[in-house]
Design an enzyme around this catalytic site. Sequence first.
Site, PDB file in Angstrom:
ATOM      1  N   SER A 143       0.857  -1.330   0.489  1.00 43.66           N
ATOM      2  CA  SER A 143      -0.002   0.036   0.077  1.00 43.66           C
ATOM      3  C   SER A 143       1.411   1.176   0.000  1.00 43.66           C
ATOM      4  CB  SER A 143      -0.490   0.125   1.375  1.00 43.66           C
ATOM      5  OG  SER A 143      -1.338   1.339   1.330  1.00 43.66           O
ATOM      6  N   TYR A 156      -2.041  -0.650  10.672  1.00 45.50           N
ATOM      7  CA  TYR A 156      -2.770  -0.825   8.785  1.00 45.50           C
ATOM      8  C   TYR A 156      -1.335  -0.609   8.290  1.00 45.50           C
ATOM      9  CZ  TYR A 156      -4.075  -0.990   3.990  1.00 45.50           C
ATOM     10  OH  TYR A 156      -4.029  -1.046   3.008  1.00 45.50           O
TER      11      TYR A 156
HETATM   12  N1  LIG Z   1      -8.259   0.218  -2.110  1.00 48.00           N
HETATM   13  C1  LIG Z   1      -7.260   0.461  -1.748  1.00 48.00           C
HETATM   14  O1  LIG Z   1      -7.458   1.771  -1.899  1.00 48.00           O
HETATM   15  C2  LIG Z   1      -6.307   0.143  -1.694  1.00 48.00           C
HETATM   16  C3  LIG Z   1      -5.990  -0.828  -1.280  1.00 48.00           C
HETATM   17  N2  LIG Z   1      -5.126  -1.512  -0.493  1.00 48.00           N
HETATM   18  C4  LIG Z   1      -4.882  -2.940  -0.151  1.00 48.00           C
HETATM   19  O2  LIG Z   1      -4.958  -3.971  -1.946  1.00 48.00           O
HETATM   20  C5  LIG Z   1      -5.468  -5.364  -1.540  1.00 48.00           C
HETATM   21  C6  LIG Z   1      -7.426  -5.531  -2.203  1.00 48.00           C
HETATM   22  O3  LIG Z   1      -7.395  -4.369  -1.385  1.00 48.00           O
HETATM   23  P1  LIG Z   1      -9.259  -3.982  -1.808  1.00 48.00           P
HETATM   24  O4  LIG Z   1     -10.043  -4.941  -3.714  1.00 48.00           O
HETATM   25  O5  LIG Z   1      -9.159  -2.571  -1.471  1.00 48.00           O
HETATM   26  O6  LIG Z   1     -10.733  -4.526  -0.871  1.00 48.00           O
HETATM   27  P2  LIG Z   1     -11.329  -6.030  -0.816  1.00 48.00           P
HETATM   28  O7  LIG Z   1     -12.149  -5.092   0.909  1.00 48.00           O
HETATM   29  O8  LIG Z   1     -12.429  -4.789  -1.754  1.00 48.00           O
HETATM   30  O9  LIG Z   1     -10.825  -7.176  -0.927  1.00 48.00           O
HETATM   31  C7  LIG Z   1     -10.338  -7.392  -0.027  1.00 48.00           C
HETATM   32  C8  LIG Z   1     -10.418  -8.875   0.028  1.00 48.00           C
HETATM   33  O10 LIG Z   1      -9.470  -9.771   0.950  1.00 48.00           O
HETATM   34  C9  LIG Z   1     -10.305 -10.410   1.343  1.00 48.00           C
HETATM   35  N3  LIG Z   1      -9.745 -11.073   2.854  1.00 48.00           N
HETATM   36  C10 LIG Z   1      -9.810 -10.753   3.908  1.00 48.00           C
HETATM   37  N4  LIG Z   1      -9.566 -11.098   4.745  1.00 48.00           N
HETATM   38  C11 LIG Z   1      -9.429 -12.202   4.408  1.00 48.00           C
HETATM   39  C12 LIG Z   1      -8.852 -13.161   4.876  1.00 48.00           C
HETATM   40  N5  LIG Z   1      -8.527 -13.762   6.560  1.00 48.00           N
HETATM   41  N6  LIG Z   1      -8.595 -14.450   3.737  1.00 48.00           N
HETATM   42  C13 LIG Z   1      -8.793 -14.737   2.931  1.00 48.00           C
HETATM   43  N7  LIG Z   1      -9.681 -13.442   2.291  1.00 48.00           N
HETATM   44  C14 LIG Z   1      -9.416 -12.775   2.997  1.00 48.00           C
HETATM   45  C15 LIG Z   1     -11.974 -10.354   1.447  1.00 48.00           C
HETATM   46  O11 LIG Z   1     -12.977 -11.287   1.633  1.00 48.00           O
HETATM   47  C16 LIG Z   1     -11.781  -9.738  -0.216  1.00 48.00           C
HETATM   48  O12 LIG Z   1     -11.570 -10.522  -0.989  1.00 48.00           O
HETATM   49  C17 LIG Z   1      -5.459  -5.157   0.378  1.00 48.00           C
HETATM   50  O13 LIG Z   1      -4.638  -5.906   0.297  1.00 48.00           O
HETATM   51  C18 LIG Z   1      -5.081  -3.483   0.748  1.00 48.00           C
HETATM   52  O14 LIG Z   1      -4.752  -3.087   1.964  1.00 48.00           O
HETATM   53  C19 LIG Z   1      -3.965  -0.642  -0.407  1.00 48.00           C
HETATM   54  C20 LIG Z   1      -3.922   0.656  -0.503  1.00 48.00           C
HETATM   55  C21 LIG Z   1      -5.400   1.180  -1.080  1.00 48.00           C
HETATM   56  C1  LIG Z   2      -8.894   1.186   0.934  1.00 47.36           C
HETATM   57  C2  LIG Z   2      -7.640   2.156   1.246  1.00 47.36           C
HETATM   58  N1  LIG Z   2      -8.256   4.007   1.710  1.00 47.36           N
HETATM   59  C3  LIG Z   2      -7.312   4.771   1.852  1.00 47.36           C
HETATM   60  C4  LIG Z   2      -5.793   4.188   1.213  1.00 47.36           C
HETATM   61  C5  LIG Z   2      -6.032   2.474   1.283  1.00 47.36           C
HETATM   62  C6  LIG Z   2      -6.931   1.923   1.892  1.00 47.36           C
HETATM   63  O1  LIG Z   2      -6.528   0.732   1.283  1.00 47.36           O
HETATM   64  C7  LIG Z   2      -4.451   2.466   1.367  1.00 47.36           C
HETATM   65  O2  LIG Z   2      -4.315   1.114   2.123  1.00 47.36           O
HETATM   66  O3  LIG Z   2      -3.563   3.333   1.638  1.00 47.36           O
HETATM   67  C8  LIG Z   2      -4.586   4.482   1.739  1.00 47.36           C
END
Ligand SMILES: NC(=O)C1=CN([C@@H]2O[C@H](COP(=O)(O)OP(=O)(O)OC[C@H]3O[C@@H](n4cnc5c(N)ncnc54)[C@H](O)[C@@H]3O)[C@@H](O)[C@H]2O)C=CC1
Ligand SMILES: Cc1ncc2c(c1O)C(=O)OC2
Length: 261
Positions: A143, A156
């Site tokens: 991230s 986080y």
């Molecule tokens: N959305 C954003 O702005 C950002 C997201 N990220 C990272 O990207 C990745 C994906 O995030 P998003 O798609 O936004 O989130 P999301 O909430 O849409 O999806 C997360 C996924 O992880 C799965 N998950 C959660 N806990 C779990 C567990 N214990 N075992 C197996 N699966 C599990 C959920 O079931 C879901 O499929 C994460 O690692 C998040 O930290 C990083 C930077 C920014």
């Molecule tokens: C959902 C979400 N929003 C903003 C941010 C993150 C995120 O997971 C992150 O990892 O860095 C900024």
Amino acid sequence: MNRFKGKTVVVTGGNKGIGLAIATRFAQEGANLVIASVEAEVEQAAKSLAEATGAKTAGVVCDVTDPEAVKALYDRAEKAFGGVDISVQNAGIITIAKVEDLTVTEWDATMAVNTKGAFLCCQQAIRHMRASGKGGRLINIASGQARDGFIYTPHYAASKFGVMGMTQSLAKEVALDNITVNAICPGIIKTDMWDYNDRVWGKMLGDFGPGELMASWVENIPMKRAGEGKDVAGLIAFLASDDAEYITGQTINVDGGLIMS
Ligand SMILES: NC(=O)C1=CN([C@@H]2O[C@H](COP(=O)(O)OP(=O)(O)OC[C@H]3O[C@@H](n4cnc5c(N)ncnc54)[C@H](O)[C@@H]3O)[C@@H](O)[C@H]2O)C=CC1
Ligand SMILES: Cc1ncc2c(c1O)C(=O)OC2
């Protein structure tokens, strides 16, 4: 492009958000997909992905914090498709809390999913990649918060800095196994997690209505737009491709210029 024909890719958290965008990209480029999630919907998501792309897919319910479940996940990939070539550690969770309100439960859960979960998946993927002798590609989703911790998310930020350190250490250990290990840092990407944060953070910080908090963050992005899953998927596909053969141990931002270090 059809860069991943015949390759098998595991994507954790692959049923929605960034993970689904990544899985879709690999499926469109000819790969077999194993998508894993703690959510039961993952089985239907795998079927839909197969229908949409023509790829072979499997959906596996797996909690990445559980070592036995993670082992079973990679064994399943081996059994279904004959090996694991690419593994994307994407499952993650985020909560927000002011420092004196942050609970130990919240701290532990965040570290367990984001850091330990990514490690357990790397460990099992490496086991299979070494056994096959074919090498492979590991890509960890960190991230922007692995570069610069945002306010109200110390747990986080710690979990994602951890992912970056783990990436570097593993990259050194498996370099001669023909396995590369890299991490990527998405910035502000539109997903369910984003909506959740918008609601919760907006409320917590007081001054923002729906959409306004994220809008204020987007203002800080030089490109003035939030990212989408496909923006992230393009970088992942590159790192998994033959073109990225000589890149390992790196952490690369994909964020419209939000963070430049
Ligand atoms: N959305 C954003 O702005 C950002 C997201 N990220 C990272 O990207 C990745 C994906 O995030 P998003 O798609 O936004 O989130 P999301 O909430 O849409 O999806 C997360 C996924 O992880 C799965 N998950 C959660 N806990 C779990 C567990 N214990 N075992 C197996 N699966 C599990 C959920 O079931 C879901 O499929 C994460 O690692 C998040 O930290 C990083 C930077 C920014
Ligand atoms: C959902 C979400 N929003 C903003 C941010 C993150 C995120 O997971 C992150 O990892 O860095 C900024």
